[in-house]
Design a protein around this motif. Structure first.
Motif, short mmCIF file in Angstrom:
data_model
loop_
_atom_site.label_atom_id
_atom_site.label_comp_id
_atom_site.label_asym_id
_atom_site.label_seq_id
_atom_site.Cartn_x
_atom_site.Cartn_y
_atom_site.Cartn_z
N LEU A 48 0.84 -1.19 0.00
CA LEU A 48 0.00 0.00 0.00
C LEU A 48 0.88 1.24 0.00
O LEU A 48 1.82 1.32 0.80
N PRO A 49 0.56 2.22 -0.85
CA PRO A 49 1.25 3.49 -0.68
C PRO A 49 0.71 4.20 0.56
O PRO A 49 -0.39 3.89 1.04
N ASN A 50 1.50 5.14 1.09
CA ASN A 50 1.11 5.81 2.33
C ASN A 50 -0.31 6.36 2.28
O ASN A 50 -1.06 6.27 3.25
N GLN A 51 -0.67 6.95 1.14
CA GLN A 51 -1.96 7.64 1.07
C GLN A 51 -3.15 6.69 1.16
O GLN A 51 -4.26 7.13 1.42
N ASN A 52 -2.92 5.39 0.93
CA ASN A 52 -4.03 4.46 1.01
C ASN A 52 -4.06 3.67 2.31
O ASN A 52 -4.82 2.71 2.45
N GLY A 53 -3.24 4.09 3.28
CA GLY A 53 -3.36 3.48 4.59
C GLY A 53 -2.26 2.51 4.96
O GLY A 53 -2.47 1.59 5.74
N ALA A 54 -1.06 2.71 4.39
CA ALA A 54 0.06 1.84 4.72
C ALA A 54 0.33 1.86 6.23
O ALA A 54 0.12 2.89 6.86
N PRO A 55 0.80 0.77 6.78
CA PRO A 55 1.07 -0.51 6.11
C PRO A 55 -0.09 -1.51 6.24
O PRO A 55 -0.03 -2.58 5.68
N LEU A 56 -1.14 -1.12 6.95
CA LEU A 56 -2.21 -2.08 7.24
C LEU A 56 -3.53 -1.33 7.36
O LEU A 56 -3.63 -0.37 8.12
N ARG A 57 -4.51 -1.78 6.61
CA ARG A 57 -5.82 -1.11 6.68
C ARG A 57 -6.94 -2.13 6.58
O ARG A 57 -6.76 -3.24 6.09
N LEU A 58 -8.09 -1.70 7.04
CA LEU A 58 -9.27 -2.55 7.00
C LEU A 58 -10.02 -2.33 5.69
O LEU A 58 -10.10 -1.21 5.20
N VAL A 59 -10.59 -3.42 5.14
CA VAL A 59 -11.48 -3.30 3.98
C VAL A 59 -12.71 -4.16 4.23
O VAL A 59 -12.60 -5.37 4.43
N VAL A 60 -13.87 -3.52 4.26
CA VAL A 60 -15.13 -4.22 4.46
C VAL A 60 -16.03 -3.85 3.30
O VAL A 60 -16.67 -2.80 3.31
N PRO A 61 -16.09 -4.69 2.26
CA PRO A 61 -16.63 -4.22 0.99
C PRO A 61 -18.13 -3.91 0.98
O PRO A 61 -18.57 -3.19 0.11
N TRP A 62 -18.88 -4.42 1.94
CA TRP A 62 -20.33 -4.14 1.92
C TRP A 62 -20.68 -2.89 2.74
O TRP A 62 -21.83 -2.54 2.87
N LYS A 63 -19.68 -2.26 3.29
CA LYS A 63 -19.89 -1.04 4.07
C LYS A 63 -19.29 0.16 3.36
O LYS A 63 -18.40 0.01 2.52
#
Lengths: 214, 317
Positions: free
Chosen positions: B216-231
Protein backbone atom coordinates in the motif's frame (compact mmCIF):
# COMPACT_ATOMS: atom_id res chain seq x y z
CA UNK A 1 -6.16 60.35 -17.87
CA UNK A 2 -4.15 58.59 -15.22
CA UNK A 3 -7.31 57.54 -13.53
CA UNK A 4 -8.73 56.16 -16.74
CA UNK A 5 -5.60 54.16 -17.27
CA UNK A 6 -5.76 52.84 -13.70
CA UNK A 7 -9.36 51.72 -14.14
CA UNK A 8 -8.54 50.12 -17.45
CA UNK A 9 -5.65 48.12 -16.01
CA UNK A 10 -7.78 47.07 -13.07
CA UNK A 11 -10.45 45.89 -15.47
CA UNK A 12 -7.97 43.97 -17.57
CA UNK A 13 -6.62 42.34 -14.41
CA UNK A 14 -10.14 41.48 -13.33
CA UNK A 15 -10.99 39.86 -16.67
CA UNK A 16 -7.80 37.83 -16.65
CA UNK A 17 -8.29 36.69 -13.05
CA UNK A 18 -11.95 35.94 -13.52
CA UNK A 19 -11.48 34.01 -16.75
CA UNK A 20 -8.46 32.04 -15.55
CA UNK A 21 -10.32 29.39 -13.51
CA UNK A 22 -12.76 28.87 -16.36
CA UNK A 23 -9.96 28.52 -18.89
CA UNK A 24 -8.17 26.07 -16.63
CA UNK A 25 -11.31 23.97 -16.15
CA UNK A 26 -12.33 23.92 -19.80
CA UNK A 27 -8.86 23.02 -21.04
CA UNK A 28 -8.42 20.51 -18.21
CA UNK A 29 -11.74 18.91 -19.02
CA UNK A 30 -10.79 18.34 -22.63
CA UNK A 31 -7.23 17.23 -21.97
CA UNK A 32 -8.36 14.97 -19.13
CA UNK A 33 -6.11 16.61 -16.57
CA UNK A 34 -8.71 17.34 -13.89
CA UNK A 35 -7.91 14.22 -11.93
CA UNK A 36 -9.85 11.07 -11.20
CA UNK A 37 -13.16 12.81 -10.56
CA UNK A 38 -13.27 15.71 -13.00
CA UNK A 39 -16.93 16.47 -12.35
CA UNK A 40 -16.29 16.94 -8.66
CA UNK A 41 -13.41 19.27 -9.48
CA UNK A 42 -15.56 21.26 -11.91
CA UNK A 43 -18.27 21.55 -9.30
CA UNK A 44 -15.98 22.62 -6.48
CA UNK A 45 -14.04 25.10 -8.57
CA UNK A 46 -17.01 26.80 -10.20
CA UNK A 47 -18.77 27.10 -6.85
CA UNK A 48 -15.69 28.40 -5.12
CA UNK A 49 -14.96 30.91 -7.89
CA UNK A 50 -18.54 32.17 -7.83
CA UNK A 51 -18.38 32.68 -4.07
CA UNK A 52 -15.03 34.46 -4.20
CA UNK A 53 -16.15 36.80 -6.98
CA UNK A 54 -19.42 37.54 -5.24
CA UNK A 55 -17.56 38.34 -2.02
CA UNK A 56 -15.11 40.58 -3.84
CA UNK A 57 -17.99 42.37 -5.56
CA UNK A 58 -19.48 43.08 -2.13
CA UNK A 59 -16.17 44.57 -1.02
CA UNK A 60 -16.15 47.17 -3.80
CA UNK A 61 -18.33 49.73 -2.05
CA UNK A 62 -16.49 49.47 1.29
CA UNK A 63 -13.19 49.88 -0.57
CA UNK A 64 -14.59 52.91 -2.35
CA UNK A 65 -15.65 54.48 0.94
CA UNK A 66 -12.41 53.74 2.70
CA UNK A 67 -10.17 54.95 -0.08
CA UNK A 68 -12.43 57.64 -1.41
CA UNK A 69 -11.46 56.47 -4.88
CA UNK A 70 -14.76 56.40 -6.72
CA UNK A 71 -13.78 54.81 -10.05
CA UNK A 72 -13.33 51.48 -8.32
CA UNK A 73 -17.10 51.15 -8.51
CA UNK A 74 -16.73 50.28 -12.17
CA UNK A 75 -15.40 46.88 -11.17
CA UNK A 76 -18.58 45.98 -9.39
CA UNK A 77 -20.72 45.06 -12.35
CA UNK A 78 -18.18 42.79 -14.06
CA UNK A 79 -17.41 41.13 -10.73
CA UNK A 80 -21.08 40.45 -10.12
CA UNK A 81 -21.63 39.18 -13.63
CA UNK A 82 -18.63 36.89 -13.50
CA UNK A 83 -19.90 35.56 -10.17
CA UNK A 84 -23.22 34.86 -11.85
CA UNK A 85 -21.46 33.24 -14.78
CA UNK A 86 -19.65 30.77 -12.50
CA UNK A 87 -22.77 30.17 -10.42
CA UNK A 88 -24.60 29.30 -13.65
CA UNK A 89 -21.85 26.91 -14.68
CA UNK A 90 -22.00 25.36 -11.20
CA UNK A 91 -25.75 24.91 -11.56
CA UNK A 92 -25.53 23.41 -15.04
CA UNK A 93 -22.80 20.94 -14.03
CA UNK A 94 -24.80 19.85 -11.01
CA UNK A 95 -27.93 19.39 -13.10
CA UNK A 96 -26.18 17.62 -15.94
CA UNK A 97 -23.87 15.27 -14.06
CA UNK A 98 -25.29 14.81 -10.58
CA UNK A 99 -28.92 14.82 -11.60
CA UNK A 100 -28.21 13.41 -15.07
CA UNK A 101 -30.50 16.01 -16.68
CA UNK A 102 -33.50 14.61 -14.85
CA UNK A 103 -35.88 17.25 -13.48
CA UNK A 104 -37.36 14.77 -11.02
CA UNK A 105 -33.97 14.06 -9.48
CA UNK A 106 -33.24 17.77 -9.42
CA UNK A 107 -36.48 18.61 -7.68
CA UNK A 108 -35.94 15.87 -5.07
CA UNK A 109 -32.44 17.15 -4.48
CA UNK A 110 -33.67 20.70 -3.93
CA UNK A 111 -36.51 19.67 -1.66
CA UNK A 112 -34.71 17.06 0.40
CA UNK A 113 -31.25 18.44 0.92
CA UNK A 114 -30.88 21.71 2.70
CA UNK A 115 -27.47 22.50 1.27
CA UNK A 116 -28.96 22.19 -2.21
CA UNK A 117 -31.94 24.29 -1.17
CA UNK A 118 -29.62 27.05 0.02
CA UNK A 119 -27.45 26.87 -3.08
CA UNK A 120 -30.45 26.93 -5.39
CA UNK A 121 -31.90 29.89 -3.48
CA UNK A 122 -28.61 31.77 -3.83
CA UNK A 123 -28.64 31.15 -7.56
CA UNK A 124 -32.26 32.23 -7.95
CA UNK A 125 -31.56 35.44 -6.05
CA UNK A 126 -28.72 36.21 -8.46
CA UNK A 127 -30.83 35.84 -11.60
CA UNK A 128 -32.74 39.15 -11.36
CA UNK A 129 -29.55 40.91 -10.30
CA UNK A 130 -27.78 39.76 -13.44
CA UNK A 131 -30.83 40.58 -15.53
CA UNK A 132 -30.96 44.15 -14.22
CA UNK A 133 -27.27 44.86 -14.57
CA UNK A 134 -27.70 47.01 -17.68
CA UNK A 135 -27.60 50.80 -17.72
CA UNK A 136 -31.11 50.77 -19.05
CA UNK A 137 -32.34 48.79 -16.04
CA UNK A 138 -30.47 51.06 -13.65
CA UNK A 139 -32.14 54.12 -15.15
CA UNK A 140 -35.56 52.51 -15.28
CA UNK A 141 -35.55 51.14 -11.75
CA UNK A 142 -34.04 54.26 -10.18
CA UNK A 143 -34.05 53.89 -6.39
CA UNK A 144 -35.54 50.45 -6.56
CA UNK A 145 -32.40 49.25 -8.34
CA UNK A 146 -30.33 49.85 -5.22
CA UNK A 147 -32.83 48.07 -3.05
CA UNK A 148 -33.04 45.12 -5.45
CA UNK A 149 -29.29 44.81 -5.62
CA UNK A 150 -28.96 44.46 -1.90
CA UNK A 151 -29.93 40.94 -2.91
CA UNK A 152 -26.23 40.42 -3.57
CA UNK A 153 -25.79 40.18 0.20
CA UNK A 154 -28.61 37.67 0.41
CA UNK A 155 -26.97 35.60 -2.31
CA UNK A 156 -23.64 35.81 -0.49
CA UNK A 157 -25.12 34.69 2.80
CA UNK A 158 -27.02 31.84 1.13
CA UNK A 159 -23.84 30.84 -0.69
CA UNK A 160 -21.89 30.62 2.56
CA UNK A 161 -24.72 28.68 4.23
CA UNK A 162 -24.69 26.32 1.24
CA UNK A 163 -20.96 25.84 1.78
CA UNK A 164 -21.31 25.22 5.53
CA UNK A 165 -24.02 22.66 4.99
CA UNK A 166 -22.22 20.68 2.34
CA UNK A 167 -18.85 20.14 4.00
CA UNK A 168 -18.53 16.99 6.04
CA UNK A 169 -16.21 18.12 8.80
CA UNK A 170 -13.72 20.75 7.70
CA UNK A 171 -15.47 24.11 8.20
CA UNK A 172 -12.35 26.28 8.10
CA UNK A 173 -12.96 27.78 4.66
CA UNK A 174 -16.68 28.37 5.17
CA UNK A 175 -15.74 30.25 8.33
CA UNK A 176 -13.32 32.43 6.42
CA UNK A 177 -16.08 33.40 4.00
CA UNK A 178 -18.56 33.89 6.83
CA UNK A 179 -16.22 36.26 8.67
CA UNK A 180 -15.39 38.30 5.58
CA UNK A 181 -19.06 38.53 4.72
CA UNK A 182 -19.92 39.57 8.29
CA UNK A 183 -17.35 42.36 8.18
CA UNK A 184 -18.63 43.60 4.82
CA UNK A 185 -22.19 43.46 6.00
CA UNK A 186 -21.37 45.25 9.24
CA UNK A 187 -19.75 47.97 7.18
CA UNK A 188 -22.89 48.45 5.13
CA UNK A 189 -25.51 48.05 7.82
CA UNK A 190 -25.70 51.71 8.88
CA UNK A 191 -26.05 52.63 5.22
CA UNK A 192 -28.74 50.05 4.61
CA UNK A 193 -30.71 51.26 7.59
CA UNK A 194 -30.65 55.02 7.02
CA UNK A 195 -32.99 56.52 4.45
CA UNK A 196 -30.38 58.69 2.82
CA UNK A 197 -28.29 55.65 2.29
CA UNK A 198 -25.56 56.99 4.54
CA UNK A 199 -23.32 57.67 1.61
CA UNK A 200 -20.56 60.19 1.66
CA UNK A 201 -21.55 63.40 -0.06
CA UNK A 202 -21.53 62.39 -3.65
CA UNK A 203 -23.41 64.05 -6.40
CA UNK A 204 -24.39 60.75 -7.94
CA UNK A 205 -25.57 57.49 -6.55
CA UNK A 206 -23.40 54.39 -6.88
CA UNK A 207 -25.59 53.03 -9.57
CA UNK A 208 -25.56 56.20 -11.66
CA UNK A 209 -21.83 56.63 -11.50
CA UNK A 210 -21.38 52.99 -12.29
CA UNK A 211 -23.67 53.32 -15.26
CA UNK A 212 -21.90 56.40 -16.59
CA UNK A 213 -18.54 54.84 -16.18
CA UNK A 214 -19.35 52.00 -18.47
CA UNK B 1 -15.82 -12.09 -4.66
CA UNK B 2 -12.68 -13.03 -6.48
CA UNK B 3 -9.92 -14.66 -4.55
CA UNK B 4 -6.63 -15.60 -6.07
CA UNK B 5 -3.74 -16.95 -4.15
CA UNK B 6 -0.49 -16.29 -5.91
CA UNK B 7 2.27 -16.00 -3.39
CA UNK B 8 5.12 -16.87 -5.75
CA UNK B 9 5.55 -14.65 -8.76
CA UNK B 10 8.58 -15.03 -11.01
CA UNK B 11 10.02 -11.59 -11.58
CA UNK B 12 10.17 -12.28 -15.30
CA UNK B 13 6.40 -12.08 -15.38
CA UNK B 14 6.17 -8.71 -13.79
CA UNK B 15 5.10 -5.81 -15.97
CA UNK B 16 6.52 -2.45 -15.09
CA UNK B 17 3.72 -0.26 -13.80
CA UNK B 18 4.52 2.56 -16.17
CA UNK B 19 4.06 0.25 -19.12
CA UNK B 20 0.99 -1.28 -17.57
CA UNK B 21 -0.67 2.05 -16.79
CA UNK B 22 0.18 3.46 -20.14
CA UNK B 23 -1.11 0.45 -21.94
CA UNK B 24 -4.44 0.92 -20.23
CA UNK B 25 -4.49 4.60 -20.96
CA UNK B 26 -3.51 3.88 -24.51
CA UNK B 27 -6.23 1.31 -24.94
CA UNK B 28 -8.77 3.73 -23.52
CA UNK B 29 -7.65 6.56 -25.74
CA UNK B 30 -7.52 4.34 -28.78
CA UNK B 31 -11.02 3.14 -28.04
CA UNK B 32 -12.20 6.71 -27.56
CA UNK B 33 -10.67 7.74 -30.84
CA UNK B 34 -12.12 4.75 -32.62
CA UNK B 35 -8.68 3.36 -33.38
CA UNK B 36 -8.63 -0.40 -33.37
CA UNK B 37 -5.59 -2.61 -33.05
CA UNK B 38 -2.20 -1.16 -33.53
CA UNK B 39 1.51 -1.67 -33.61
CA UNK B 40 1.71 1.79 -32.15
CA UNK B 41 1.48 0.44 -28.63
CA UNK B 42 5.10 -0.31 -27.79
CA UNK B 43 6.33 2.71 -29.75
CA UNK B 44 3.99 5.00 -27.87
CA UNK B 45 5.28 3.59 -24.62
CA UNK B 46 8.95 4.14 -25.35
CA UNK B 47 10.60 6.63 -23.08
CA UNK B 48 8.26 6.06 -20.17
CA UNK B 49 10.14 5.29 -16.99
CA UNK B 50 8.53 2.53 -14.95
CA UNK B 51 7.66 3.55 -11.41
CA UNK B 52 6.42 0.33 -9.94
CA UNK B 53 6.10 -3.23 -11.07
CA UNK B 54 2.84 -5.07 -11.57
CA UNK B 55 2.10 -8.66 -12.25
CA UNK B 56 0.39 -9.29 -15.61
CA UNK B 57 -2.51 -11.02 -13.84
CA UNK B 58 -4.00 -7.58 -13.27
CA UNK B 59 -4.50 -7.06 -16.95
CA UNK B 60 -7.32 -9.55 -17.01
CA UNK B 61 -8.48 -9.48 -13.42
CA UNK B 62 -12.05 -8.24 -12.96
CA UNK B 63 -14.68 -8.25 -10.28
CA UNK B 64 -17.17 -11.09 -10.01
CA UNK B 65 -19.60 -8.82 -11.86
CA UNK B 66 -17.09 -8.41 -14.70
CA UNK B 67 -16.28 -4.87 -13.71
CA UNK B 68 -12.97 -3.44 -14.84
CA UNK B 69 -10.42 -2.52 -12.23
CA UNK B 70 -9.72 1.11 -11.60
CA UNK B 71 -6.15 2.01 -12.45
CA UNK B 72 -3.44 2.13 -9.82
CA UNK B 73 -3.22 5.86 -10.45
CA UNK B 74 -6.92 6.41 -9.87
CA UNK B 75 -6.86 4.38 -6.68
CA UNK B 76 -3.81 6.13 -5.28
CA UNK B 77 -4.47 9.76 -6.21
CA UNK B 78 -8.11 10.15 -5.25
CA UNK B 79 -9.27 9.15 -1.81
CA UNK B 80 -10.21 10.38 1.63
CA UNK B 81 -7.63 10.17 4.38
CA UNK B 82 -8.23 13.24 6.52
CA UNK B 83 -4.99 12.63 8.43
CA UNK B 84 -3.28 14.06 5.35
CA UNK B 85 -5.85 16.74 4.48
CA UNK B 86 -9.49 16.95 3.52
CA UNK B 87 -9.19 17.22 -0.26
CA UNK B 88 -9.14 14.04 -2.31
CA UNK B 89 -5.72 14.86 -3.70
CA UNK B 90 -4.24 15.67 -0.29
CA UNK B 91 -3.37 12.12 0.80
CA UNK B 92 -1.25 11.51 -2.30
CA UNK B 93 0.34 14.95 -2.06
CA UNK B 94 0.99 15.16 1.68
CA UNK B 95 1.97 11.65 2.72
CA UNK B 96 5.57 11.46 1.55
CA UNK B 97 6.98 12.01 5.03
CA UNK B 98 4.98 9.17 6.55
CA UNK B 99 7.03 6.16 7.60
CA UNK B 100 5.04 2.91 7.49
CA UNK B 101 8.02 0.84 8.67
CA UNK B 102 8.98 -0.26 11.22
CA UNK B 103 5.42 -0.76 12.43
CA UNK B 104 3.93 -2.12 15.59
CA UNK B 105 0.32 -3.07 16.20
CA UNK B 106 -1.03 -3.04 19.69
CA UNK B 107 -3.45 -5.88 20.36
CA UNK B 108 -5.42 -5.41 23.53
CA UNK B 109 -8.65 -5.77 25.44
CA UNK B 110 -10.45 -9.07 25.87
CA UNK B 111 -7.88 -11.27 24.21
CA UNK B 112 -5.65 -14.11 25.36
CA UNK B 113 -2.53 -12.92 23.59
CA UNK B 114 -2.35 -9.18 24.03
CA UNK B 115 0.79 -7.26 23.27
CA UNK B 116 2.62 -4.96 20.97
CA UNK B 117 3.39 -6.97 17.87
CA UNK B 118 5.86 -6.22 15.12
CA UNK B 119 3.71 -6.16 11.99
CA UNK B 120 5.88 -8.76 10.29
CA UNK B 121 5.51 -11.12 13.26
CA UNK B 122 1.78 -10.61 13.23
CA UNK B 123 1.62 -11.46 9.52
CA UNK B 124 3.95 -14.44 9.58
CA UNK B 125 2.31 -17.61 8.39
CA UNK B 126 -0.64 -15.72 6.92
CA UNK B 127 -1.17 -16.13 3.18
CA UNK B 128 -1.74 -12.99 1.16
CA UNK B 129 -4.22 -12.94 -1.69
CA UNK B 130 -5.84 -10.62 -4.21
CA UNK B 131 -9.34 -9.45 -3.44
CA UNK B 132 -11.19 -7.47 -6.06
CA UNK B 133 -13.81 -5.40 -4.29
CA UNK B 134 -16.06 -2.51 -5.12
CA UNK B 135 -15.38 0.41 -2.83
CA UNK B 136 -18.45 2.58 -2.29
CA UNK B 137 -17.72 5.88 -0.58
CA UNK B 138 -20.45 7.43 1.54
CA UNK B 139 -20.03 10.46 -0.74
CA UNK B 140 -21.61 8.44 -3.57
CA UNK B 141 -18.62 7.62 -5.72
CA UNK B 142 -17.13 4.19 -6.22
CA UNK B 143 -14.17 2.28 -7.61
CA UNK B 144 -13.17 -1.34 -8.20
CA UNK B 145 -9.96 -2.13 -6.38
CA UNK B 146 -7.66 -5.18 -6.35
CA UNK B 147 -6.61 -5.23 -2.73
CA UNK B 148 -3.83 -7.45 -1.54
CA UNK B 149 -4.28 -8.77 1.98
CA UNK B 150 -5.76 -11.50 4.14
CA UNK B 151 -9.00 -12.30 5.96
CA UNK B 152 -9.20 -10.50 9.26
CA UNK B 153 -10.33 -13.78 10.82
CA UNK B 154 -6.78 -15.12 10.38
CA UNK B 155 -5.43 -12.40 12.64
CA UNK B 156 -8.28 -12.74 15.12
CA UNK B 157 -7.71 -16.47 15.45
CA UNK B 158 -4.05 -15.87 16.02
CA UNK B 159 -4.56 -13.59 19.03
CA UNK B 160 -7.48 -15.57 20.48
CA UNK B 161 -10.22 -13.25 21.73
CA UNK B 162 -12.17 -14.17 24.83
CA UNK B 163 -15.85 -15.14 24.60
CA UNK B 164 -16.86 -11.85 26.19
CA UNK B 165 -15.40 -9.89 23.25
CA UNK B 166 -18.35 -8.71 21.15
CA UNK B 167 -16.76 -5.93 19.14
CA UNK B 168 -13.41 -4.87 17.75
CA UNK B 169 -12.18 -1.31 17.93
CA UNK B 170 -9.41 -0.19 15.59
CA UNK B 171 -7.43 3.06 15.64
CA UNK B 172 -5.29 4.90 13.16
CA UNK B 173 -1.87 5.98 14.35
CA UNK B 174 -1.45 9.59 15.54
CA UNK B 175 1.65 11.29 14.15
CA UNK B 176 0.92 14.95 13.51
CA UNK B 177 4.53 15.54 12.55
CA UNK B 178 4.08 13.14 9.62
CA UNK B 179 0.35 13.56 9.08
CA UNK B 180 -0.34 17.26 8.52
CA UNK B 181 -4.10 16.83 8.67
CA UNK B 182 -3.82 15.81 12.32
CA UNK B 183 -2.45 19.24 13.22
CA UNK B 184 -6.01 20.58 13.08
CA UNK B 185 -8.88 19.20 15.15
CA UNK B 186 -11.01 18.51 12.09
CA UNK B 187 -11.88 15.10 13.43
CA UNK B 188 -11.38 13.80 16.92
CA UNK B 189 -8.01 12.06 16.44
CA UNK B 190 -7.21 9.23 16.52
CA UNK B 191 -9.58 7.96 13.86
CA UNK B 192 -11.57 5.09 15.34
CA UNK B 193 -13.59 2.42 13.61
CA UNK B 194 -15.16 -0.78 14.78
CA UNK B 195 -16.86 -3.98 13.74
CA UNK B 196 -19.11 -6.45 15.44
CA UNK B 197 -17.23 -9.71 15.99
CA UNK B 198 -19.28 -11.62 13.40
CA UNK B 199 -18.62 -8.89 10.84
CA UNK B 200 -14.91 -8.98 11.57
CA UNK B 201 -14.86 -12.78 11.25
CA UNK B 202 -16.76 -12.72 7.95
CA UNK B 203 -14.63 -14.11 5.10
CA UNK B 204 -15.15 -10.96 3.03
CA UNK B 205 -13.60 -8.75 5.71
CA UNK B 206 -9.92 -8.30 5.04
CA UNK B 207 -6.92 -6.44 6.33
CA UNK B 208 -5.06 -5.12 3.31
CA UNK B 209 -1.35 -4.55 3.10
CA UNK B 210 -1.28 -3.86 -0.60
CA UNK B 211 -3.06 -2.95 -3.79
CA UNK B 212 -2.28 -4.30 -7.28
CA UNK B 213 -0.07 -6.84 -5.54
CA UNK B 214 2.36 -4.22 -4.24
CA UNK B 215 2.62 -2.59 -0.81
CA UNK B 216 0.00 0.00 0.00
CA UNK B 217 1.25 3.49 -0.68
CA UNK B 218 1.11 5.81 2.33
CA UNK B 219 -1.96 7.64 1.07
CA UNK B 220 -4.03 4.46 1.01
CA UNK B 221 -3.36 3.48 4.59
CA UNK B 222 0.06 1.84 4.72
CA UNK B 223 1.07 -0.51 6.11
CA UNK B 224 -2.21 -2.08 7.24
CA UNK B 225 -5.82 -1.11 6.68
CA UNK B 226 -9.27 -2.55 7.00
CA UNK B 227 -11.48 -3.30 3.98
CA UNK B 228 -15.13 -4.22 4.46
CA UNK B 229 -16.63 -4.22 0.99
CA UNK B 230 -20.33 -4.14 1.92
CA UNK B 231 -19.89 -1.04 4.07
CA UNK B 232 -19.19 2.56 3.15
CA UNK B 233 -15.53 3.30 2.64
CA UNK B 234 -15.07 5.27 5.85
CA UNK B 235 -15.31 2.02 7.82
CA UNK B 236 -11.96 1.06 6.30
CA UNK B 237 -9.70 2.49 8.98
CA UNK B 238 -6.19 3.08 7.67
CA UNK B 239 -2.66 2.82 9.07
CA UNK B 240 -3.94 0.71 11.94
CA UNK B 241 -1.95 1.08 15.13
CA UNK B 242 -4.28 -0.53 17.65
CA UNK B 243 -6.80 -3.37 17.63
CA UNK B 244 -8.84 -3.86 20.79
CA UNK B 245 -11.40 -6.51 21.59
CA UNK B 246 -14.22 -5.01 23.62
CA UNK B 247 -17.63 -5.82 25.03
CA UNK B 248 -19.45 -2.61 24.11
CA UNK B 249 -20.11 -1.19 20.66
CA UNK B 250 -17.28 1.29 20.01
CA UNK B 251 -18.06 4.87 19.04
CA UNK B 252 -16.56 5.36 15.61
CA UNK B 253 -15.15 8.72 14.59
CA UNK B 254 -17.79 9.80 12.08
CA UNK B 255 -20.57 8.87 14.45
CA UNK B 256 -18.96 11.08 17.08
CA UNK B 257 -18.55 13.82 14.49
CA UNK B 258 -22.17 13.73 13.37
CA UNK B 259 -24.45 11.04 14.71
CA UNK B 260 -27.34 12.23 12.52
CA UNK B 261 -25.44 11.36 9.41
CA UNK B 262 -23.22 8.41 10.31
CA UNK B 263 -23.84 5.32 12.36
CA UNK B 264 -21.84 2.33 13.49
CA UNK B 265 -22.89 -0.16 10.81
CA UNK B 266 -22.64 2.02 7.69
CA UNK B 267 -23.82 -0.77 5.42
CA UNK B 268 -24.18 0.35 1.82
CA UNK B 269 -27.91 0.83 1.36
CA UNK B 270 -29.50 2.60 -1.61
CA UNK B 271 -32.79 2.89 0.29
CA UNK B 272 -31.47 4.90 3.20
CA UNK B 273 -30.35 8.37 2.20
CA UNK B 274 -27.58 10.23 3.82
CA UNK B 275 -29.36 13.28 5.26
CA UNK B 276 -27.57 15.46 2.74
CA UNK B 277 -27.62 13.35 -0.38
CA UNK B 278 -29.25 10.31 -1.88
CA UNK B 279 -27.48 6.98 -1.71
CA UNK B 280 -29.57 5.51 -4.52
CA UNK B 281 -27.02 6.30 -7.23
CA UNK B 282 -23.28 6.69 -7.39
CA UNK B 283 -20.59 7.90 -9.77
CA UNK B 284 -18.49 4.97 -10.85
CA UNK B 285 -15.14 6.63 -11.32
CA UNK B 286 -13.62 7.65 -13.60
CA UNK B 287 -17.09 8.26 -15.03
CA UNK B 288 -18.75 11.63 -15.13
CA UNK B 289 -22.36 10.92 -14.38
CA UNK B 290 -23.91 9.84 -11.11
CA UNK B 291 -25.97 7.22 -12.88
CA UNK B 292 -24.71 3.91 -11.48
CA UNK B 293 -27.44 2.28 -9.40
CA UNK B 294 -26.12 1.59 -5.94
CA UNK B 295 -26.51 -2.06 -4.93
CA UNK B 296 -27.75 -3.23 -1.54
CA UNK B 297 -24.76 -4.15 0.59
CA UNK B 298 -22.71 -2.91 -2.36
CA UNK B 299 -23.57 -6.09 -4.26
CA UNK B 300 -22.59 -8.52 -1.50
CA UNK B 301 -26.11 -9.21 -0.23
CA UNK B 302 -26.00 -12.98 -0.63
CA UNK B 303 -22.88 -13.24 1.44
CA UNK B 304 -23.72 -10.84 4.25
CA UNK B 305 -27.44 -10.30 4.69
CA UNK B 306 -27.69 -13.06 7.31
CA UNK B 307 -25.57 -10.91 9.61
CA UNK B 308 -28.39 -8.40 9.85
CA UNK B 309 -31.43 -10.67 9.94
CA UNK B 310 -34.21 -9.01 11.90
CA UNK B 311 -32.42 -5.69 12.13
CA UNK B 312 -34.11 -2.50 11.00
CA UNK B 313 -31.46 -1.23 8.59
CA UNK B 314 -33.03 2.21 8.38
CA UNK B 315 -32.55 2.61 12.10
CA UNK B 316 -29.16 0.92 12.40
CA UNK B 317 -27.42 3.14 9.91
Amino acid sequence: MNQKRAVLSLKVALWVCALAPGAYLVSGFFTGSLGVNPVEKLTLWTGMTALILLTVSLAVTPVRRLTGWNPVIRLRRPLGLFAFFYASAHFVIWFAFYNVLDFGYMWDDIMERRFVTAGMAAFIVMVPLAATSTQWAIRKLKKRWGILHRGAYVAGILGVVHYFWLVKADTRLPWVFALILAVLLAFRLPALRSKRGGRPRASKSDAESAAQAN
Amino acid sequence: MIIRRQPEIPSSEITPEGVYLNRRTFVKKAAAAGVIGSALGPAALAGQSPRQEFHPRFETLQSELDEHLNTYEEITTYNNFYEFGTRKSDPAENSDAFRPRPWKVEIGGLVDRPGEYELDDLLSGITMEDRVYRLRCVEAWSMVIPWYGFPMSALINKVQPQPSAKYIEMKTIVRPEEMPGQRFPILDWPYIEGLRMDEAMHPLTILATGVYGVDLPNQNGAPLRLVVPWKYGFKGVKSIQSIRFVEEMPLNTWQVQNSNEYGFFANVNPNVSHPRWSQARETRLPGFRKDFETMMFNGYTDQVQHLYAGMDLARWK
